[in-house]
Design an enzyme around this catalytic site. Sequence first.
Site: not given
Ligand code: GLN
Length: 483
Positions: A73, A148, A172
């Site tokens: 990532k 994400s 994420s």
């Molecule tokens: N979807 C969540 C956010 O927008 C979690 C993101 C993540 O785990 N990096 O913060």
Amino acid sequence: MLGIQQLTEKIKARELSAVEVVEKFNKTIAASKLNSFITPTPQQALAQARQIDEAITKGEKVGSLAGVPVAIKDVIVTKGIRSTGGSKILDNYLPPYDATVVERLKQAGAIIVGKTNCDEFAMGSSGENSGYGPSNNPWDKTKVTGGSSSGSTAAVAAVECVAALGSETGGSVRQPASFCGVVGLKPTYGRVSRHGLMAMTSSLDQVGPLARTVTDTARILQVIAGQDERDATSSRQSVPDYLANLPKDIKGMRIGVAAEFFADGLQAEVKELVEKAIAKIKSLAATIVEVSLPSLEYALAAYYVICPSEVSANLARYDGIRYGGRAGVESLADLYTKTRGQLLGAEAKRRIMLGTYVLSAGYYEAYYRQALLARQVIKKDFDKIFNKVDILATPTTPTTAFALGSKLADPLSMYLADVYTVPVNIAGLPAISLPCGLAGGLPVGLQLIGPAWSEDKLLQVAYQYEQSERWREQLPPGVKSVY
Ligand code: GLN
């Protein structure tokens, strides 16, 4: 399709060369229509593969991931390889060092095939907040991958790599794993080093593995887990052998089910498949125990105060001065305003503003302190649960993957996609998502949550369930395995 172990055995026995394997993956990545990679690294991957093949030819010892193509990532830095974090503000950033997790993967012989797409600095639940466009879900290209870790997950699901690293702050790894039909694990906070992971919410962030099977997930975790002197929040807790327990039966294990995870807003087909999966686990001679997580309703609210607060501080470093992109040079104010105004995306700006607001004098007590109190209540609720059961089983997400663009105008409905994953991060616990069926052609994920440091147990239950079904053999339509 081969597991990591079979693949490395063939490479070590010189039945396959690492170069051959990498060439196939490079080709697949080049032909991909999923926008899963921001920066593929075919040349570096080939160079690494040659080194592995040479070492094997010379009879030198190679690591447990020798010749295994992995994707990283883009919020995880890689030495000399562009690392954007999904943000235009780091469009040209070449890190001078490798993140600890990358260093460990390389030492184990893994081959980095590229940097994957993600929501900007890991803020998002759909991949659509990336400065490089969204990734597409390999099961249905009109649907989001989740986020994400959008590109890492799409790449694993579409066999563009064998495994990948994602990162978690609120779901994420698990949420896209659920949307794309792969396995994703969020380790206990402190289990894996954050050195070289771009900071989003430092008190929640963790790197986690994504793979197509539980065994492969365990193998990657084995390599990246463990204390790192460069990350003071990484734990000294010893790292168990994550593969040792997998074949052991789960007879007598107590599996908790909490009604709060099956309430309104849960898609009917998701509910049905997760309940079926839990019944299957029961049939493996586990005991199902009803428990309760009354504080679930506070988790999202607390998260969306804590996260933006830390984001507003962590993203202050992107100021157009030290590194990263720069716009505007008329005056200092102009430099800050234009750089941050033009090069950060809408969600990053929203969170910086929210965070700055809730931390400001007069609001700190009302919002930030309250959120920290809620965090304690959630932790205590989980403690109570794990006095009664070994593991909690829930859906990973309330719905299957939604249509690209469908939630962009409504950030609150987007935030709801994390309702079942966020409490785990808030409490610093480990959890895994694994496929438990298809609803309307889209994958559904089963989530298993455990007390701190219980990754071995989570992997064991996940493995026993995985072996009792055949979901792991299903590939998205049109996807062919190259190995
Ligand atoms: N979807 C969540 C956010 O927008 C979690 C993101 C993540 O785990 N990096 O913060």
